[in-house]
Design an enzyme around this catalytic site. Structure first.
Site, mmCIF file in Angstrom:
data_model
loop_
_atom_site.group_PDB
_atom_site.id
_atom_site.type_symbol
_atom_site.label_atom_id
_atom_site.label_comp_id
_atom_site.label_asym_id
_atom_site.label_seq_id
_atom_site.Cartn_x
_atom_site.Cartn_y
_atom_site.Cartn_z
ATOM 1 N N ASP A 173 0.860 -1.180 0.000
ATOM 2 C CA ASP A 173 0.000 0.000 0.000
ATOM 3 C C ASP A 173 0.897 1.231 0.000
ATOM 4 O O ASP A 173 1.211 1.806 1.036
ATOM 5 C CB ASP A 173 -0.917 -0.010 1.221
ATOM 6 N N ALA A 174 1.331 1.607 -1.214
ATOM 7 C CA ALA A 174 2.323 2.672 -1.370
ATOM 8 C C ALA A 174 1.762 3.924 -2.032
ATOM 9 O O ALA A 174 2.379 4.984 -1.969
ATOM 10 C CB ALA A 174 3.503 2.141 -2.194
ATOM 11 N N LYS A 175 0.625 3.785 -2.705
ATOM 12 C CA LYS A 175 -0.062 4.907 -3.363
ATOM 13 C C LYS A 175 0.900 5.713 -4.240
ATOM 14 O O LYS A 175 0.942 6.939 -4.181
ATOM 15 C CB LYS A 175 -0.762 5.787 -2.335
ATOM 16 N N ARG A 176 1.630 5.004 -5.093
ATOM 17 C CA ARG A 176 2.576 5.643 -5.980
ATOM 18 C C ARG A 176 1.875 6.172 -7.225
ATOM 19 O O ARG A 176 0.679 6.018 -7.396
ATOM 20 C CB ARG A 176 3.698 4.666 -6.362
ATOM 21 N N THR A 178 -0.674 -0.313 -4.630
ATOM 22 C CA THR A 178 -1.702 0.707 -4.822
ATOM 23 C C THR A 178 -1.091 1.904 -5.545
ATOM 24 O O THR A 178 0.056 2.296 -5.293
ATOM 25 C CB THR A 178 -2.312 1.165 -3.491
#
Length: 272
Positions: free
Chosen positions: A94-97, A121
């Site tokens: 869950d890194a939201k890159r 993510t």
């Protein structure tokens, strides 16, 4: 991991539970702080206690990056442990890159090649060329932020452009991207009433659903509106499971909470 393998695990375990490994050293049991790597020891204990009850684990990378190189090494040890001991479990970074294409390619290599996560993510705001590099990896999945569970989601995601909400534009546009069959989507449990419309656009995709439990989302409502024939849901719980206790009984309490959620999911699946 393929979506067929993930679906098989859901059927086998009668669970579509994803456990978030969001480790805060201020919240874990104090006795672990004396160990060489408290973050990994906490994660290992949670994994050992719950791996038979869930189909996915989701470390939020911010909780590791906050501790610098030591935190990153703890994350690496955690994913290595999962891949070695429980390769059947779907792993989510869950890194939201999300950045311009060549930068996204490097983010993708970091999570898919170096750390060997099954998915990551990604934020869609920069569009096609920021997401497609993630989609180029075989048997890896990109989980696109579509409609999130936080209050600020209403700032942009539900605003209308040409009489249609932004999150619907995101869903529809993403389906035109190369290798879009590898996309999954984040939809917050606190937005369960939107799931019917979302399923009209992405009927077959997996949805990662945070917000059940501590954030007040309803499991039954999410399943009512969001479940498809292959289940197609990963329900995430983080704080409600991993911080059920900060005492020496934290493992037992975490398992009890995970077992409670798995039991609710099994009952729902039995009615399908």
């Amino acid at each position: 991991m393929t979506t067929q393998q993930l679906t098989h695990q859901i059927q086998l375990k009668k669970s579509f539970l994803c456990i978030g490994l969001d480790v805060d050293l201020h919240k874990i049991p104090p006795h672990l702080l004396a160990t060489e790597d408290p973050i990994f020891e906490f994660n290992k204990a949670i994994i050992d206690a719950t791996h038979d009850l869930c189909v996915s684990y989701k470390p939020n990378t911010a909780f590791y990056e906050a501790y610098g190189i030591k935190g990153w090494l703890s994350l690496q040890k955690t994913i290595n442990y999962l891949n070695e001991k429980h390769p059947e479990i779907f792993t989510i970074a869950d890194a939201k890159r999300g950045d311009i294409g060549n930068t996204s390619s490097m983010y993708a290599k970091a999570f898919f090649e170096d750390l060997d996560f099954d998915s990551v993510t990604v934020a869609p705001y920069m569009g096609k060329d920021s997401v497609e590099p993630f989609l180029a990896f075989e048997n890896k999945h990109t989980i696109l932020l579509a409609l999130t569970s936080n209050e600020g989601a209403f700032d942009f995601q539900t605003k209308k452009i040409d009489h249609k909400e932004v999150y619907k534009h995101v869903l529809e546009t993403s389906k035109t991207w190369k290798n879009s069959e590898k996309l999954m989507y984040v939809v917050g449990a606190t937005k369960a009433e939107y799931l019917s419309d979302i399923r009209k656009i992405v009927p077959d995709s997996f949805l990662l659903v945070p917000g059940v439990g501590a954030q007040g989302g309803s499991l039954s409502e999410v399943c009512k509106f969001g479940m498809n024939q292959q289940v197609g849901l990963l329900i995430n719980s983080s704080r409600g499971i991993i911080y059920a206790s900060n005492g020496t009984d934290f493992v037992e309490k975490a398992r009890a909470e995970a077992l409670k959620m798995q039991g609710e999911m099994a009952a729902i699946l039995d009615k399908q």
